[in-house]
Design an enzyme around this catalytic site. Structure first.
Site, mmCIF file in Angstrom:
data_model
loop_
_atom_site.group_PDB
_atom_site.id
_atom_site.type_symbol
_atom_site.label_atom_id
_atom_site.label_comp_id
_atom_site.label_asym_id
_atom_site.label_seq_id
_atom_site.Cartn_x
_atom_site.Cartn_y
_atom_site.Cartn_z
ATOM 1 C CB SER A 100 -1.002 -0.115 1.227
ATOM 2 O OG SER A 100 -2.054 -0.888 0.941
ATOM 3 C CE LYS A 103 -4.423 1.226 -1.038
ATOM 4 N NZ LYS A 103 -4.254 0.030 -0.045
ATOM 5 C CB SER A 163 -4.573 1.715 3.698
ATOM 6 O OG SER A 163 -3.744 1.246 2.712
ATOM 7 C CE LYS A 265 -1.779 4.279 2.607
ATOM 8 N NZ LYS A 265 -1.497 2.998 3.518
#
Length: 420
Positions: A100, A103, A163, A265
């Protein structure tokens, strides 16, 4: 010293040119002399052009201090935000599954579209069958209802904080028609930023053999987000977001335990392991960390703490030249003034191992000729420490230099020919 034949011929030719010019300019010679010595009013400061988005830092040997920490991650990297200099790393350029962390590019493209006006915060994004998240345990979701609509700003929060795979797919389809087309935008942006070991296949980071990025590339992306998305960067520090009556917390554990951490993140799949990109600012110095493929959420948080502690303990900011200092008098050809003061374009600091001295070297553009506009870049200053380059910054003209009149330019040409 007697003149050579070539010099004599040049001087003869110039004498004729001066005689012709003088005949036409004699009536104005007095006013010319007066105007030559009169000081020209300083030009108004012009607003500098908008800075380009943060690009890839120049390749340079990694600085080390106190020995790098030993981290049980497949790859890691510590970067100074201001300069982009890599302060320490291991396996920084191996393309690995980013999970992720992908992202960050999805959210960055949304943020840039908001900045440019291509998107507006209150624009509505539809949730297709393909984007809809069924809430399985194998993926993270914002829990957007099927066939519903959500605002762009809610979608952005759903991507960054929760997320959400559903949020990422929905905005990809909204912006590019399909997730496949959106991946092309992602790769184009990665190329522009200098992310040379990255290839995106989707907007979420779900496993794909061709979907890869490196620790260095992810640090470059994080730096671009902080630099170019200032209006939206605070979202990366938000600890929770509630949507569709479902409240979810940010998975970045450091946001709850370290007040200096304000992003960015987390990521996790079985293939990618546990990953984390963070940014922390202490005493005016911001550091970016990347941890890839460690074995637990606790490990990625602990290793990030270790890396930040090492960075802030072993490195410090140095100011090689104070703002508003005249660095040098740059020589100017064919101007009403022979030189122009050169100053820093903006305040400047470099990150170096603690206690290490910084040396500077000035490089002025060769054959600098008038006219020179106030604020024009006319060279640079390069900073080194312990024999390694640690940064550079532009030098600009502190004043205008007008181009000299015909007679003065001709005389300067003569002096150049005779090596004066």
């Amino acid at each position: 010293m007697p003149l050579t034949n070539v010099q004599a011929k040049r001087l003869s030719t110039l004498s004729i040119a001066f005689a012709i010019a003088a005949g036409g300019l004699v009536p104005y010679s007095a006013s010319y002399a007066a105007s030559h010595h009169a000081a020209k009013p300083a030009a108004q400061n012009k607003k500098p052009a908008a800075s380009a988005p943060a690009s890839a830092p120049a390749a340079a040997p990694a600085a080390t201090a106190g020995g790098q920490p030993a981290l049980a991650a497949k790859a890691w990297l510590l970067m100074d935000f201001d300069s982009g200099e890599v302060l320490g790393s291991d396996n920084a350029d191996e393309p690995l599954p980013p999970a992720s962390l992908t992202k960050m590019m999805t959210s960055f493209l949304v943020e840039q579209a908001l900045r440019s006006g291509k998107l507006k915060k209150e624009d509505l994004v539809s949730v297709s069958q393909n984007a809809w998240c069924r809430g399985s345990s194998t993926e993270s979701c914002m829990y957007l209802p099927l066939n519903s609509q959500a605002t762009v700003i809610d979608i952005l929060r759903g991507i960054i904080i929760q997320s959400g795979n559903d949020a990422s797919k929905a905005i990809a389809e909204h912006m590019a028609g399909s997730e496949e087309n959106f991946a092309k935008l992602m790769n184009a942006e990665a190329q522009r930023l200098g992310m040379t070991h990255t290839h995106f296949v989707n907007a979420t980071g779900l496993p794909d053999p061709q979907h890869r990025s490196s620790a260095r590339d992810l640090a470059i992306l994080a730096r671009a987000i902080i630099h170019d998305s200032a209006d939206f960067y605070p979202i990366y520090a938000e600890r929770e977001f509630k949507y569709n009556n479902i409240k979810q917390g940010n998975r970045n554990a450091l946001l709850y335990t370290d007040p200096t951490v304000d992003g960015l993140k987390t990521g996790h799949t079985q293939e990618a392991g546990f990953c984390l990109v963070t940014s922390s600012k202490r005493n005016g110095m911001r550091l970016i960390t990347v941890i890839l493929n460690t074995n637990s959420a606790q490990a990625r948080a602990d290793q990030t703490r270790t890396l930040l502690g090492w960075g802030f303990s072993n490195f410090e900011k140095a100011t090689p030249i104070q703002p508003n200092t005249v660095v040098t008098a740059a020589k100017v050809s064919f101007g009403k003034a022979d030189t122009v003061p050169a100053v820093l374009e903006s305040s400047w600091a470099v990150t170096v191992p603690r206690g290490q001295q910084v040396q500077t070297a000035v490089q002025i553009k060769p054959d600098l000729e008038a006219p020179v506009a106030k604020g024009a870049v006319i060279g640079k200053v390069v900073a080194t420490s312990n024999g390694k380059q640690v940064g550079e910054t532009p030098l600009v003209a502190q004043a205008d230099v007008e181009r000299a009149g015909f007679l003065l330019r001709m005389w300067q040409h003569v002096m150049k020919w005779f090596g004066k």
